[in-house]
Motif scaffolding. Structure first.
Motif, short mmCIF file in Angstrom:
data_model
loop_
_atom_site.label_atom_id
_atom_site.label_comp_id
_atom_site.label_asym_id
_atom_site.label_seq_id
_atom_site.Cartn_x
_atom_site.Cartn_y
_atom_site.Cartn_z
N UNK A 230 0.84 -1.20 0.00
CA UNK A 230 0.00 0.00 0.00
C UNK A 230 0.87 1.25 0.00
N UNK A 231 0.56 2.19 -0.88
CA UNK A 231 1.32 3.43 -0.95
C UNK A 231 1.19 4.24 0.33
N UNK A 232 0.01 4.25 0.92
CA UNK A 232 -0.18 5.02 2.16
C UNK A 232 0.65 4.43 3.29
N UNK A 233 0.80 3.11 3.31
CA UNK A 233 1.64 2.48 4.32
C UNK A 233 3.10 2.84 4.09
N UNK A 234 3.51 2.89 2.84
CA UNK A 234 4.89 3.29 2.52
C UNK A 234 5.17 4.69 3.08
N UNK B 262 -1.85 6.17 8.12
CA UNK B 262 -1.63 5.94 6.70
C UNK B 262 -2.97 5.88 6.01
N UNK B 263 -3.27 6.87 5.15
CA UNK B 263 -4.63 7.04 4.63
C UNK B 263 -4.63 7.12 3.10
N UNK B 264 -5.10 6.08 2.42
CA UNK B 264 -5.31 6.18 0.98
C UNK B 264 -6.63 6.89 0.70
N UNK C 247 -0.60 12.60 9.29
CA UNK C 247 -1.47 11.89 8.37
C UNK C 247 -0.73 11.72 7.05
N UNK C 248 -0.43 10.48 6.71
CA UNK C 248 0.28 10.15 5.48
C UNK C 248 -0.74 9.81 4.40
N UNK C 249 -0.91 10.71 3.45
CA UNK C 249 -1.94 10.58 2.43
C UNK C 249 -1.35 10.03 1.13
N UNK C 250 -2.06 9.10 0.51
CA UNK C 250 -1.66 8.57 -0.80
C UNK C 250 -2.87 8.65 -1.73
N UNK C 251 -2.66 9.33 -2.86
CA UNK C 251 -3.76 9.53 -3.81
C UNK C 251 -3.31 9.19 -5.23
N UNK D 166 -0.05 17.03 7.67
CA UNK D 166 -0.42 16.19 6.53
C UNK D 166 0.79 16.04 5.60
N UNK D 167 1.06 14.79 5.22
CA UNK D 167 2.12 14.46 4.27
C UNK D 167 1.45 13.91 3.01
N UNK D 168 1.74 14.51 1.86
CA UNK D 168 1.01 14.17 0.63
C UNK D 168 1.88 13.41 -0.37
#
Length: 199
Positions: free
Chosen positions: A15-19, A92-94, A136-140, A170-172
């Motif tokens: 998962x990118x958000x986990x990364x 870790x939030x997708x 909050x580590x965001x992956x979009x 927030x980390x994008x």
């Protein structure tokens, strides 16, 4: 420092958000070598959704709950105790369909309890999870930062703030589904956000 990492992706691996969340935790550990880390992967141990049975259990006095109701409330109690025991939270939030994953929503529903993590006063609600730092580590897949289509950040700011978690960074990582070059740029942006956060 006691770090609680919540991986909210539906994917257990890759998962990118986990990364991105792992990168945040690595930075925290580098700055605090004695830090402890508790990992809760919601793909591995998902919290049950808030349904009618769960509401019935929560609104039944503790001494009158059936064994099944007591067991259901205990699941939420464990998550509340966990977040209370940690001073640093990494989520870790997708982005799924412009929102947060149901796994994360169920976790939020579990930890948001009146009289425990927030309360209502004569002047309005008061969050009780104070003095904690949240990343909050965001992956979009696309590009949503600072646009009207980013419903995640306003929601998370609101619900976390309601619980007293007001120190949120927030980390994008964005554009991850727009081709290899865009994905590389997206992870580079996450690194830039991390550098700014830990400068």
């Amino acid at each position: 420092m006691n770090i609680l990492q919540i991986n909210a992706s539906a994917r257990r691996d890759g998962a990118n958000s986990t990364r991105v969340a792992n990168s945040v935790v690595a930075r925290l550990q580098a700055g605090h070598p004695g830090a402890t880390v508790t990992l809760r992967d919601l793909a591995v141990t998902p919290q049950p959704t808030l349904d009618e049975a769960a509401l019935g259990a929560l609104f039944t006095p503790a001494d009158k709950r059936s064994p099944e109701q007591a067991a259901r409330v205990a699941l939420d109690d464990a998550l509340i105790a966990e977040i209370q025991a940690h001073d640093t939270i990494v989520l870790g939030v997708p982005m799924y369909n412009f929102g947060v994953p149901v796994q994360l929503k169920s976790w939020i529903d579990a930890i948001a309890r009146v009289g425990v993590t927030f309360r209502y006063t004569a002047t309005g609600p008061e969050g009780l999870l104070k003095g904690k730092k949240v990343y909050v580590a965001l992956a979009r897949g696309g590009l949503y930062r600072d646009t009207a289509n980013d419903s995640q950040v306003p929601y998370l700011k609101s619900v976390l703030g309601f619980l007293g978690l007001t120190d949120v960074t927030f980390i994008y990582a964005e554009g991850l589904a727009m081709g290899p070059e865009a994905a590389e740029k997206g992870f580079a942006q996450a690194e830039a956000d991390l550098n700014a956060a830990f400068a």
